[in-house]
Design a protein around this motif. Structure first.
Motif, PDB file in Angstrom:
ATOM      1  N   SER A  21       0.829  -1.213   0.000  1.00  0.00           N
ATOM      2  CA  SER A  21       0.000   0.000   0.000  1.00  0.00           C
ATOM      3  C   SER A  21       0.856   1.252   0.000  1.00  0.00           C
ATOM      4  O   SER A  21       0.592   2.197  -0.758  1.00  0.00           O
ATOM      5  N   GLN A  22       1.869   1.300   0.840  1.00  0.00           N
ATOM      6  CA  GLN A  22       2.756   2.466   0.909  1.00  0.00           C
ATOM      7  C   GLN A  22       3.492   2.683  -0.409  1.00  0.00           C
ATOM      8  O   GLN A  22       3.562   3.796  -0.913  1.00  0.00           O
ATOM      9  N   PHE A  23       4.050   1.617  -0.952  1.00  0.00           N
ATOM     10  CA  PHE A  23       4.859   1.688  -2.168  1.00  0.00           C
ATOM     11  C   PHE A  23       4.035   2.136  -3.369  1.00  0.00           C
ATOM     12  O   PHE A  23       4.387   3.077  -4.071  1.00  0.00           O
ATOM     13  N   TRP A  24       2.929   1.457  -3.604  1.00  0.00           N
ATOM     14  CA  TRP A  24       2.148   1.712  -4.813  1.00  0.00           C
ATOM     15  C   TRP A  24       1.307   2.973  -4.727  1.00  0.00           C
ATOM     16  O   TRP A  24       1.079   3.644  -5.741  1.00  0.00           O
ATOM     17  N   SER A  25       0.864   3.354  -3.538  1.00  0.00           N
ATOM     18  CA  SER A  25       0.029   4.554  -3.430  1.00  0.00           C
ATOM     19  C   SER A  25       0.807   5.819  -3.784  1.00  0.00           C
ATOM     20  O   SER A  25       0.215   6.801  -4.228  1.00  0.00           O
ATOM     21  N   LYS A  26       2.130   5.800  -3.623  1.00  0.00           N
ATOM     22  CA  LYS A  26       2.942   6.976  -3.968  1.00  0.00           C
ATOM     23  C   LYS A  26       2.888   7.304  -5.455  1.00  0.00           C
ATOM     24  O   LYS A  26       3.204   8.427  -5.849  1.00  0.00           O
ATOM     25  N   ILE A  27       2.488   6.323  -6.277  1.00  0.00           N
ATOM     26  CA  ILE A  27       2.386   6.588  -7.705  1.00  0.00           C
ATOM     27  C   ILE A  27       0.954   6.415  -8.220  1.00  0.00           C
ATOM     28  O   ILE A  27       0.719   6.363  -9.425  1.00  0.00           O
ATOM     29  N   GLY A  28       0.006   6.334  -7.307  1.00  0.00           N
ATOM     30  CA  GLY A  28      -1.403   6.283  -7.691  1.00  0.00           C
ATOM     31  C   GLY A  28      -1.906   4.926  -8.143  1.00  0.00           C
ATOM     32  O   GLY A  28      -2.882   4.833  -8.869  1.00  0.00           O
ATOM     33  N   VAL A  29      -1.242   3.852  -7.721  1.00  0.00           N
ATOM     34  CA  VAL A  29      -1.668   2.493  -8.051  1.00  0.00           C
ATOM     35  C   VAL A  29      -2.223   1.857  -6.790  1.00  0.00           C
ATOM     36  O   VAL A  29      -1.657   2.015  -5.707  1.00  0.00           O
ATOM     37  N   THR A  30      -3.330   1.144  -6.930  1.00  0.00           N
ATOM     38  CA  THR A  30      -3.915   0.474  -5.773  1.00  0.00           C
ATOM     39  C   THR A  30      -3.020  -0.671  -5.318  1.00  0.00           C
ATOM     40  O   THR A  30      -2.192  -1.171  -6.084  1.00  0.00           O
ATOM     41  N   GLN A  31      -3.218  -1.092  -4.095  1.00  0.00           N
ATOM     42  CA  GLN A  31      -2.446  -2.220  -3.559  1.00  0.00           C
ATOM     43  C   GLN A  31      -2.693  -3.461  -4.400  1.00  0.00           C
ATOM     44  O   GLN A  31      -1.762  -4.198  -4.729  1.00  0.00           O
ATOM     45  N   VAL A  54       9.785   8.147  -8.717  1.00  0.00           N
ATOM     46  CA  VAL A  54       9.447   8.203  -7.293  1.00  0.00           C
ATOM     47  C   VAL A  54      10.362   7.337  -6.433  1.00  0.00           C
ATOM     48  O   VAL A  54      10.865   7.789  -5.401  1.00  0.00           O
ATOM     49  N   HIS A  55      10.590   6.106  -6.859  1.00  0.00           N
ATOM     50  CA  HIS A  55      11.299   5.170  -5.988  1.00  0.00           C
ATOM     51  C   HIS A  55      12.782   5.031  -6.292  1.00  0.00           C
ATOM     52  O   HIS A  55      13.530   4.562  -5.439  1.00  0.00           O
ATOM     53  N   VAL A  56      13.221   5.417  -7.479  1.00  0.00           N
ATOM     54  CA  VAL A  56      14.646   5.341  -7.798  1.00  0.00           C
ATOM     55  C   VAL A  56      15.289   6.715  -7.697  1.00  0.00           C
ATOM     56  O   VAL A  56      16.293   6.895  -7.020  1.00  0.00           O
ATOM     57  N   GLU A  57      14.676   7.693  -8.361  1.00  0.00           N
ATOM     58  CA  GLU A  57      15.245   9.044  -8.353  1.00  0.00           C
ATOM     59  C   GLU A  57      14.746   9.898  -7.191  1.00  0.00           C
ATOM     60  O   GLU A  57      15.173  11.026  -7.020  1.00  0.00           O
ATOM     61  N   GLN A  58      13.817   9.363  -6.404  1.00  0.00           N
ATOM     62  CA  GLN A  58      13.301  10.022  -5.193  1.00  0.00           C
ATOM     63  C   GLN A  58      12.669  11.387  -5.472  1.00  0.00           C
ATOM     64  O   GLN A  58      12.855  12.342  -4.719  1.00  0.00           O
ATOM     65  N   VAL A  59      11.898  11.487  -6.569  1.00  0.00           N
ATOM     66  CA  VAL A  59      11.203  12.719  -6.917  1.00  0.00           C
ATOM     67  C   VAL A  59       9.848  12.720  -6.219  1.00  0.00           C
ATOM     68  O   VAL A  59       9.110  11.739  -6.280  1.00  0.00           O
ATOM     69  N   ASP A  60       9.536  13.811  -5.539  1.00  0.00           N
ATOM     70  CA  ASP A  60       8.220  13.955  -4.908  1.00  0.00           C
ATOM     71  C   ASP A  60       7.269  14.480  -5.978  1.00  0.00           C
ATOM     72  O   ASP A  60       7.254  15.672  -6.273  1.00  0.00           O
ATOM     73  N   ILE A  61       6.492  13.578  -6.579  1.00  0.00           N
ATOM     74  CA  ILE A  61       5.646  13.993  -7.695  1.00  0.00           C
ATOM     75  C   ILE A  61       4.524  14.938  -7.257  1.00  0.00           C
ATOM     76  O   ILE A  61       3.931  15.606  -8.085  1.00  0.00           O
ATOM     77  N   GLY A  62       4.278  15.010  -5.974  1.00  0.00           N
ATOM     78  CA  GLY A  62       3.295  15.963  -5.465  1.00  0.00           C
ATOM     79  C   GLY A  62       3.751  17.403  -5.609  1.00  0.00           C
ATOM     80  O   GLY A  62       2.948  18.328  -5.567  1.00  0.00           O
ATOM     81  N   LYS A  63       5.044  17.598  -5.798  1.00  0.00           N
ATOM     82  CA  LYS A  63       5.589  18.946  -5.928  1.00  0.00           C
ATOM     83  C   LYS A  63       5.828  19.366  -7.381  1.00  0.00           C
ATOM     84  O   LYS A  63       6.256  20.474  -7.634  1.00  0.00           O
ATOM     85  N   ILE A  64       5.569  18.465  -8.325  1.00  0.00           N
ATOM     86  CA  ILE A  64       5.754  18.796  -9.733  1.00  0.00           C
ATOM     87  C   ILE A  64       4.589  19.671 -10.188  1.00  0.00           C
ATOM     88  O   ILE A  64       3.431  19.372  -9.920  1.00  0.00           O
ATOM     89  N   ARG A  65       4.937  20.736 -10.870  1.00  0.00           N
ATOM     90  CA  ARG A  65       3.914  21.653 -11.380  1.00  0.00           C
ATOM     91  C   ARG A  65       3.766  21.463 -12.884  1.00  0.00           C
ATOM     92  O   ARG A  65       4.656  20.951 -13.560  1.00  0.00           O
ATOM     93  N   LYS A  66       2.645  21.933 -13.404  1.00  0.00           N
ATOM     94  CA  LYS A  66       2.398  21.841 -14.845  1.00  0.00           C
ATOM     95  C   LYS A  66       3.503  22.551 -15.617  1.00  0.00           C
ATOM     96  O   LYS A  66       3.945  22.072 -16.665  1.00  0.00           O
ATOM     97  N   ASP A  67       3.977  23.681 -15.091  1.00  0.00           N
ATOM     98  CA  ASP A  67       5.051  24.420 -15.761  1.00  0.00           C
ATOM     99  C   ASP A  67       6.307  23.569 -15.889  1.00  0.00           C
ATOM    100  O   ASP A  67       7.005  23.627 -16.903  1.00  0.00           O
ATOM    101  N   ASP A  68       6.611  22.770 -14.876  1.00  0.00           N
ATOM    102  CA  ASP A  68       7.783  21.893 -14.928  1.00  0.00           C
ATOM    103  C   ASP A  68       7.668  20.914 -16.092  1.00  0.00           C
ATOM    104  O   ASP A  68       8.627  20.687 -16.823  1.00  0.00           O
ATOM    105  N   LEU A  69       6.489  20.335 -16.258  1.00  0.00           N
ATOM    106  CA  LEU A  69       6.278  19.370 -17.331  1.00  0.00           C
ATOM    107  C   LEU A  69       6.385  20.024 -18.701  1.00  0.00           C
ATOM    108  O   LEU A  69       6.933  19.444 -19.636  1.00  0.00           O
ATOM    109  N   GLU A  70       5.881  21.257 -18.817  1.00  0.00           N
ATOM    110  CA  GLU A  70       5.962  21.966 -20.089  1.00  0.00           C
ATOM    111  C   GLU A  70       7.406  22.283 -20.453  1.00  0.00           C
ATOM    112  O   GLU A  70       7.794  22.167 -21.617  1.00  0.00           O
ATOM    113  N   VAL A  71       8.215  22.657 -19.478  1.00  0.00           N
ATOM    114  CA  VAL A  71       9.629  22.943 -19.736  1.00  0.00           C
ATOM    115  C   VAL A  71      10.348  21.669 -20.174  1.00  0.00           C
ATOM    116  O   VAL A  71      11.123  21.674 -21.137  1.00  0.00           O
TER     117      VAL A  71
END
Length: 97
Positions: A21-31, A54-71
């Protein structure tokens, strides 16, 4: 993490000390969905990308903004080598810094 690579996601999760649950919920996948992936079901490329971020590069995807993706998308389309070089420079700074 390429689609033809055989990666033991269960092993990665266990090394991180997380339950399913902890592992998969960080990327929006159900247990239950994560359990199926750990049992051998093919993992779609977008899910693989999220796992790596999320799990290899340790990126907090909750902090990614739309502008980041566009860049990032702009850099990929403008000059693929530019984005690779920027990533290498960022890693080098992180190691020395």
């Amino acid at each position: 993490m390429k689609s033809n690579d055989k990666v033991d996601v269960r092993e990665i999760r266990r090394k991180l000390g997380l339950n399913q649950s902890q592992f998969w919920s960080k990327i929006g996948v159900t247990q239950s969905g994560g359990s199926r992936y750990e049992s051998g079901r093919n993992i779609p490329r977008p899910v693989q990308a999220l796992l790596r971020l999320v799990h290899v590069e340790q990126v907090d995807i909750g902090k990614i903004r739309k502008d980041d993706l566009e860049v990032i998308e702009y850099l990929k389309n403008a000059d693929p080598d530019l984005l690779k070089n920027l990533k290498k420079e960022a890693k080098a700074k992180k190691k020395t810094g």
